[in-house]
Design a protein around this motif. Sequence first.
Motif, PDB file in Angstrom:
ATOM      1  N   PHE A  37       0.814  -1.217   0.000  1.00 14.35           N
ATOM      2  CA  PHE A  37       0.000   0.000   0.000  1.00 14.35           C
ATOM      3  C   PHE A  37       0.848   1.268   0.000  1.00 14.35           C
ATOM      4  CE2 PHE A  37      -2.162   3.398   2.417  1.00 14.35           C
ATOM      5  CZ  PHE A  37      -3.199   3.659   1.521  1.00 14.35           C
ATOM      6  N   SER A  38       1.907   1.333   0.802  1.00 12.78           N
ATOM      7  CA  SER A  38       2.707   2.558   0.898  1.00 12.78           C
ATOM      8  C   SER A  38       3.315   2.926  -0.459  1.00 12.78           C
ATOM      9  CB  SER A  38       3.806   2.391   1.943  1.00 12.78           C
ATOM     10  OG  SER A  38       4.667   1.311   1.608  1.00 12.78           O
ATOM     11  N   GLU A  39       3.824   1.946  -1.193  1.00 13.60           N
ATOM     12  CA  GLU A  39       4.423   2.215  -2.504  1.00 13.60           C
ATOM     13  C   GLU A  39       3.345   2.601  -3.515  1.00 13.60           C
ATOM     14  OE1 GLU A  39       7.649   2.817  -4.944  1.00 13.60           O
ATOM     15  OE2 GLU A  39       7.637   2.279  -2.796  1.00 13.60           O
ATOM     16  N   ALA A  53      -3.620  17.681  -5.892  1.00 10.77           N
ATOM     17  CA  ALA A  53      -2.835  18.897  -5.646  1.00 10.77           C
ATOM     18  C   ALA A  53      -2.554  19.137  -4.176  1.00 10.77           C
ATOM     19  CB  ALA A  53      -3.573  20.106  -6.229  1.00 10.77           C
ATOM     20  N   ASP A  54      -3.009  18.274  -3.290  1.00 10.33           N
ATOM     21  CA  ASP A  54      -2.801  18.452  -1.849  1.00 10.33           C
ATOM     22  C   ASP A  54      -1.325  18.198  -1.510  1.00 10.33           C
ATOM     23  OD1 ASP A  54      -2.848  18.571   0.885  1.00 10.33           O
ATOM     24  OD2 ASP A  54      -4.655  17.348   1.119  1.00 10.33           O
ATOM     25  N   GLN A  55      -0.621  19.256  -1.073  1.00  5.93           N
ATOM     26  CA  GLN A  55       0.804  19.130  -0.782  1.00  5.93           C
ATOM     27  C   GLN A  55       1.054  18.252   0.432  1.00  5.93           C
ATOM     28  OE1 GLN A  55       3.133  20.281  -2.843  1.00  5.93           O
ATOM     29  NE2 GLN A  55       4.694  19.276  -1.560  1.00  5.93           N
ATOM     30  N   PHE A  56       0.124  18.253   1.377  1.00  3.20           N
ATOM     31  CA  PHE A  56       0.285  17.406   2.559  1.00  3.20           C
ATOM     32  C   PHE A  56       0.327  15.923   2.185  1.00  3.20           C
ATOM     33  CE2 PHE A  56      -1.737  14.823   5.898  1.00  3.20           C
ATOM     34  CZ  PHE A  56      -0.855  15.044   6.939  1.00  3.20           C
ATOM     35  N   LEU A  57      -0.553  15.494   1.309  1.00  2.00           N
ATOM     36  CA  LEU A  57      -0.553  14.106   0.864  1.00  2.00           C
ATOM     37  C   LEU A  57       0.732  13.767   0.110  1.00  2.00           C
ATOM     38  CD1 LEU A  57      -4.251  13.719  -0.348  1.00  2.00           C
ATOM     39  CD2 LEU A  57      -3.252  12.893   1.792  1.00  2.00           C
ATOM     40  N   LYS A  58       1.226  14.709  -0.668  1.00  2.00           N
ATOM     41  CA  LYS A  58       2.466  14.457  -1.404  1.00  2.00           C
ATOM     42  C   LYS A  58       3.665  14.328  -0.466  1.00  2.00           C
ATOM     43  CE  LYS A  58       0.983  16.731  -5.681  1.00  2.00           C
ATOM     44  NZ  LYS A  58       1.268  17.805  -6.687  1.00  2.00           N
ATOM     45  N   ASP A  59       3.668  15.112   0.616  1.00  2.00           N
ATOM     46  CA  ASP A  59       4.793  15.054   1.565  1.00  2.00           C
ATOM     47  C   ASP A  59       4.816  13.729   2.329  1.00  2.00           C
ATOM     48  OD1 ASP A  59       5.541  17.565   0.768  1.00  2.00           O
ATOM     49  OD2 ASP A  59       4.597  18.601   2.465  1.00  2.00           O
ATOM     50  N   ILE A  60       3.653  13.319   2.857  1.00  2.00           N
ATOM     51  CA  ILE A  60       3.654  12.080   3.650  1.00  2.00           C
ATOM     52  C   ILE A  60       3.785  10.849   2.756  1.00  2.00           C
ATOM     53  CG2 ILE A  60       2.303  13.144   5.476  1.00  2.00           C
ATOM     54  CD1 ILE A  60      -0.141  11.647   4.456  1.00  2.00           C
ATOM     55  N   ALA A  61       3.480  10.984   1.453  1.00  2.00           N
ATOM     56  CA  ALA A  61       3.641   9.843   0.545  1.00  2.00           C
ATOM     57  C   ALA A  61       5.108   9.461   0.368  1.00  2.00           C
ATOM     58  CB  ALA A  61       3.009  10.162  -0.805  1.00  2.00           C
ATOM     59  N   TRP A  62       6.030  10.444   0.522  1.00  2.00           N
ATOM     60  CA  TRP A  62       7.455  10.129   0.414  1.00  2.00           C
ATOM     61  C   TRP A  62       7.953   9.325   1.614  1.00  2.00           C
ATOM     62  CZ3 TRP A  62       9.446  10.396  -4.100  1.00  2.00           C
ATOM     63  CH2 TRP A  62       9.085  11.379  -5.001  1.00  2.00           C
ATOM     64  N   GLY A  63       7.186   9.340   2.692  1.00  2.00           N
ATOM     65  CA  GLY A  63       7.630   8.621   3.886  1.00  2.00           C
ATOM     66  C   GLY A  63       8.508   9.491   4.772  1.00  2.00           C
ATOM     67  N   PRO A  64       8.826   9.025   5.987  1.00  2.00           N
ATOM     68  CA  PRO A  64       9.651   9.823   6.910  1.00  2.00           C
ATOM     69  C   PRO A  64      11.115   9.827   6.501  1.00  2.00           C
ATOM     70  CG  PRO A  64       9.157   7.689   7.887  1.00  2.00           C
ATOM     71  CD  PRO A  64       8.399   7.741   6.594  1.00  2.00           C
ATOM     72  N   ASP A  65      11.868  10.754   7.076  1.00  2.00           N
ATOM     73  CA  ASP A  65      13.308  10.800   6.852  1.00  2.00           C
ATOM     74  C   ASP A  65      13.964   9.527   7.386  1.00  2.00           C
ATOM     75  OD1 ASP A  65      12.995  13.285   5.754  1.00  2.00           O
ATOM     76  OD2 ASP A  65      13.476  14.369   7.604  1.00  2.00           O
ATOM     77  N   PRO A  66      15.045   9.098   6.772  1.00  2.00           N
ATOM     78  CA  PRO A  66      15.703   7.856   7.232  1.00  2.00           C
ATOM     79  C   PRO A  66      16.347   7.988   8.605  1.00  2.00           C
ATOM     80  CG  PRO A  66      16.997   8.917   5.516  1.00  2.00           C
ATOM     81  CD  PRO A  66      15.707   9.660   5.593  1.00  2.00           C
ATOM     82  N   TYR A  67      16.642   9.206   9.032  1.00  3.51           N
ATOM     83  CA  TYR A  67      17.260   9.397  10.348  1.00  3.51           C
ATOM     84  C   TYR A  67      16.172   9.771  11.364  1.00  3.51           C
ATOM     85  CZ  TYR A  67      21.502   9.629   7.549  1.00  3.51           C
ATOM     86  OH  TYR A  67      22.521   9.342   6.663  1.00  3.51           O
ATOM     87  N   VAL A  68      16.109   9.006  12.433  1.00  2.00           N
ATOM     88  CA  VAL A  68      15.090   9.208  13.467  1.00  2.00           C
ATOM     89  C   VAL A  68      15.785   9.454  14.806  1.00  2.00           C
ATOM     90  CG1 VAL A  68      13.418   7.764  12.277  1.00  2.00           C
ATOM     91  CG2 VAL A  68      14.913   6.744  13.992  1.00  2.00           C
ATOM     92  N   LYS A  69      15.045  10.081  15.712  1.00  3.93           N
ATOM     93  CA  LYS A  69      15.543  10.319  17.066  1.00  3.93           C
ATOM     94  C   LYS A  69      14.867   9.354  18.023  1.00  3.93           C
ATOM     95  CE  LYS A  69      14.435  14.116  19.272  1.00  3.93           C
ATOM     96  NZ  LYS A  69      14.411  15.545  19.683  1.00  3.93           N
TER      97      LYS A  69
END
Length: 310
Positions: A37-39, A53-69
């Motif tokens: 589903f994610s892909e 055109a929703d930028q929020f959906l486009k941002d979260i579709a890329w997934g989180p950054d590889p570096y986490v805290k």
Amino acid sequence: MEKKSATTHVLLNCPEVQPYYNLFVGRYGYAPVYSEFSEWFKCYVHDPNNGIADQFLKDIAWGPDPYVKTMKKYNVNGYKFRTEESSKHYKSNNSGVWVKGDTNNQDGDIDYYGVLQEILELEYPGWPYKKLILFRCKWFDPTPKSGTRIDPHYKIVEVKHTRQYGSYDPFVIAQNVKQVYYAPYPLRRDKSDWWVVIKTKPVGRVEVENTLNVAYQNDISSVQETVDRELENELEHPDNIYEEIDLGEGTSMANEEEELSVDDEYSSYEEDSANSSDTSEEEELPVENEISEEEEISEEEELPVQYSSS
């Protein structure tokens, strides 16, 4: 593997993604959700032919950054959580977690119990700044009777800590988690594999279940308005014949009634005052007579007392 699982879990719990999740399930079913589903969502959102055109959906579709805290403790929902490794150095154990089952899930309405292993802070690209706290947990088997069982009389929940959840879905959003702790059976060898689930209460919060919907009051007002209109229609004559009422006569009659009532009050007051005056005069007369009689008696008694000179 873990990044893909975390990305999928965040997407499935995002309300804005729900229409696309329903579209995916309608096409491919529930089986490939966690693996594809994610892909699929990323490709679907960024495809210009779909016109999203929703930028929020486009941002979260890329997934989180590889570096986490990562962190060892986190406070949320009135609970203080610690990882299992960090809780070993304290007398109290704050690593027990509980997630309420979702009826929309293919597994049905099931509660999941587990132990907190790791606390992660995810960051997403784009503006505005987006971050999310995830718990990575070790889940117990939620299968009824074999992994989780509930006493029918006392409603005590037990989990078998030697059985693990079969699917790989270790992540959960921190805001969706409640806290529990587990109590073993020290004197029962036949229940050594089972732990009793003790649900804790949040600090500084009051939990309210089955609250009324806010729109309930609006429903009542609309029903009342409908009833009033129905009564108004029923009171109207079918041939539109109306009776004329002279408000002037009604007003004069009301004034006459008020004047009559005032005259009655005055007459009753005069009669009461006259009766009270007559009664007072009658009551005073016997007092004067009694006093005069006493004086006469005293004078008659004093007359025979005379001293003669020898």
